[in-house]
Design a protein around this motif. Sequence first.
Motif, PDB file in Angstrom:
ATOM      1  N   THR A  97       0.839  -1.207   0.000  1.00 39.45           N
ATOM      2  CA  THR A  97       0.000   0.000   0.000  1.00 39.45           C
ATOM      3  C   THR A  97       0.868   1.249   0.000  1.00 39.45           C
ATOM      4  N   ASN A  98       1.959   1.256   0.754  1.00 41.35           N
ATOM      5  CA  ASN A  98       2.866   2.399   0.742  1.00 41.35           C
ATOM      6  C   ASN A  98       3.402   2.673  -0.659  1.00 41.35           C
ATOM      7  N   VAL A  99       3.724   1.622  -1.380  1.00 41.96           N
ATOM      8  CA  VAL A  99       4.226   1.797  -2.753  1.00 41.96           C
ATOM      9  C   VAL A  99       3.118   2.315  -3.659  1.00 41.96           C
ATOM     10  N   LEU A 100       1.920   1.793  -3.498  1.00 48.20           N
ATOM     11  CA  LEU A 100       0.790   2.232  -4.324  1.00 48.20           C
ATOM     12  C   LEU A 100       0.454   3.707  -4.116  1.00 48.20           C
ATOM     13  N   LEU A 101       0.819   4.262  -2.959  1.00 46.10           N
ATOM     14  CA  LEU A 101       0.559   5.676  -2.713  1.00 46.10           C
ATOM     15  C   LEU A 101       1.302   6.570  -3.713  1.00 46.10           C
ATOM     16  N   GLY A 102       2.299   6.024  -4.366  1.00 44.85           N
ATOM     17  CA  GLY A 102       2.982   6.778  -5.412  1.00 44.85           C
ATOM     18  C   GLY A 102       2.111   7.069  -6.624  1.00 44.85           C
ATOM     19  N   ARG A 103       0.962   6.415  -6.709  1.00 45.52           N
ATOM     20  CA  ARG A 103       0.048   6.631  -7.839  1.00 45.52           C
ATOM     21  C   ARG A 103      -0.987   7.718  -7.574  1.00 45.52           C
ATOM     22  N   LEU A 104      -0.995   8.315  -6.386  1.00 47.67           N
ATOM     23  CA  LEU A 104      -2.082   9.214  -6.002  1.00 47.67           C
ATOM     24  C   LEU A 104      -2.284  10.362  -6.986  1.00 47.67           C
ATOM     25  N   ALA A 135      10.283  -7.709  -2.601  1.00 49.70           N
ATOM     26  CA  ALA A 135       8.894  -8.107  -2.817  1.00 49.70           C
ATOM     27  C   ALA A 135       8.389  -9.011  -1.705  1.00 49.70           C
ATOM     28  N   ARG A 136       9.288  -9.759  -1.055  1.00 48.37           N
ATOM     29  CA  ARG A 136       8.874 -10.681   0.008  1.00 48.37           C
ATOM     30  C   ARG A 136       8.255  -9.965   1.204  1.00 48.37           C
ATOM     31  N   THR A 137       8.477  -8.652   1.301  1.00 51.15           N
ATOM     32  CA  THR A 137       7.942  -7.886   2.433  1.00 51.15           C
ATOM     33  C   THR A 137       6.624  -7.194   2.094  1.00 51.15           C
ATOM     34  N   ALA A 138       6.044  -7.486   0.947  1.00 48.49           N
ATOM     35  CA  ALA A 138       4.901  -6.715   0.439  1.00 48.49           C
ATOM     36  C   ALA A 138       3.747  -6.602   1.430  1.00 48.49           C
ATOM     37  N   LEU A 139       3.493  -7.641   2.211  1.00 49.11           N
ATOM     38  CA  LEU A 139       2.344  -7.635   3.122  1.00 49.11           C
ATOM     39  C   LEU A 139       2.719  -7.302   4.563  1.00 49.11           C
ATOM     40  N   GLN A 140       3.990  -6.988   4.806  1.00 52.11           N
ATOM     41  CA  GLN A 140       4.407  -6.570   6.142  1.00 52.11           C
ATOM     42  C   GLN A 140       4.083  -5.101   6.371  1.00 52.11           C
ATOM     43  N   ALA A 141       3.832  -4.745   7.626  1.00 57.01           N
ATOM     44  CA  ALA A 141       3.701  -3.320   7.968  1.00 57.01           C
ATOM     45  C   ALA A 141       5.038  -2.636   7.725  1.00 57.01           C
ATOM     46  N   ALA A 142       5.021  -1.481   7.079  1.00 54.58           N
ATOM     47  CA  ALA A 142       6.257  -0.791   6.723  1.00 54.58           C
ATOM     48  C   ALA A 142       7.115  -0.485   7.947  1.00 54.58           C
ATOM     49  N   GLY A 143       6.455  -0.212   9.081  1.00 56.52           N
ATOM     50  CA  GLY A 143       7.186   0.131  10.286  1.00 56.52           C
ATOM     51  C   GLY A 143       7.992  -1.009  10.875  1.00 56.52           C
ATOM     52  N   THR A 144       7.782  -2.244  10.410  1.00 59.31           N
ATOM     53  CA  THR A 144       8.525  -3.395  10.937  1.00 59.31           C
ATOM     54  C   THR A 144       9.824  -3.643  10.185  1.00 59.31           C
ATOM     55  N   LEU A 145      10.073  -2.911   9.109  1.00 59.57           N
ATOM     56  CA  LEU A 145      11.257  -3.139   8.277  1.00 59.57           C
ATOM     57  C   LEU A 145      12.478  -2.406   8.834  1.00 59.57           C
ATOM     58  N   SER A 146      13.643  -2.859   8.414  1.00 61.14           N
ATOM     59  CA  SER A 146      14.880  -2.155   8.749  1.00 61.14           C
ATOM     60  C   SER A 146      14.952  -0.846   7.973  1.00 61.14           C
TER      61      SER A 146
END
Length: 280
Positions: A97-104, A135-146
């Motif tokens: 969803t964060n990536v899709l926000l680039g289409r706004l 791509a493996r992180t696509a469904l993770q909450a963005a805040g959980t990433l490094s």
Amino acid sequence: MLEIRDVTRRFGKNIAVNGVALEIPQGQMVGIIGRSGAGKSTLLRMINRLIDPSQGSIFFDGSEVSALRGSTLRRWQRDCAMIFQQFNLVPRLDVLTNVLLGRLNHRSTALNLLSIFSREERAQAIAALERLDIARTALQAAGTLSGGQQQRVAIARALMQQPRMILADEPIASLDPLNAKVVMDALQDINLREGITVITNLHTLDTARAYCSRIIGMAGGKVVFDGAPEELTRDAVRMVYGADGDGSEISEAITSTSIRVHKPKLPASAGPLQPALERL
């Protein structure tokens, strides 16, 4: 062609950018270097129109960017993607969803309010994540990433804007050397494969030399160096960074992202374990 014509930005009595004039052809990868407070971030924010110049003007392909308003300004901010040091993701939303926000800025207000994205847009977002090996992180909450992963998500979001230019404001400042290399490799790949102009603020001279075909040095809000990496001599570095407090030359080591492994010296009393430890 991006043209910056005698641009100045004041904050009260402080002059953050002072009479900067530059021409940047399409397809260049440009690194802007300088001490903190040199005006690097302010310059990028004026190009993207997050803030306005106090005087002067900015043009892109003959259109005056600094005069845009309303829908034409939104189109410019779509075409001129911005990547920030602190990522600017929505931590609670998943990566896709964060990536899709680039289409706004490509979509109607109604679709944005309903958060409805097409199958094609979702496929584009997954492709952008795959390109950045995340791509493996696509469904993770963005805040959980490094931090390095989050910055790659931010780059994927910028790609979804289908920009003509990417501005990166200290994109590796908070990253370790390995993640910094991954992020800079990604920006360089976008520049070379798509021919998209990339302008990035950097603190590190070795990174600017390794990735950028042109380096712009700023000091006190002014451009004091503009040339190829091989022209960034000791004298040029001194113009950009000045000297240490005692008047000695600044050491480039303090601006390096290089990985250095230091082996600790072992005491003579280490006994029979010492040869084995020294082989590690």
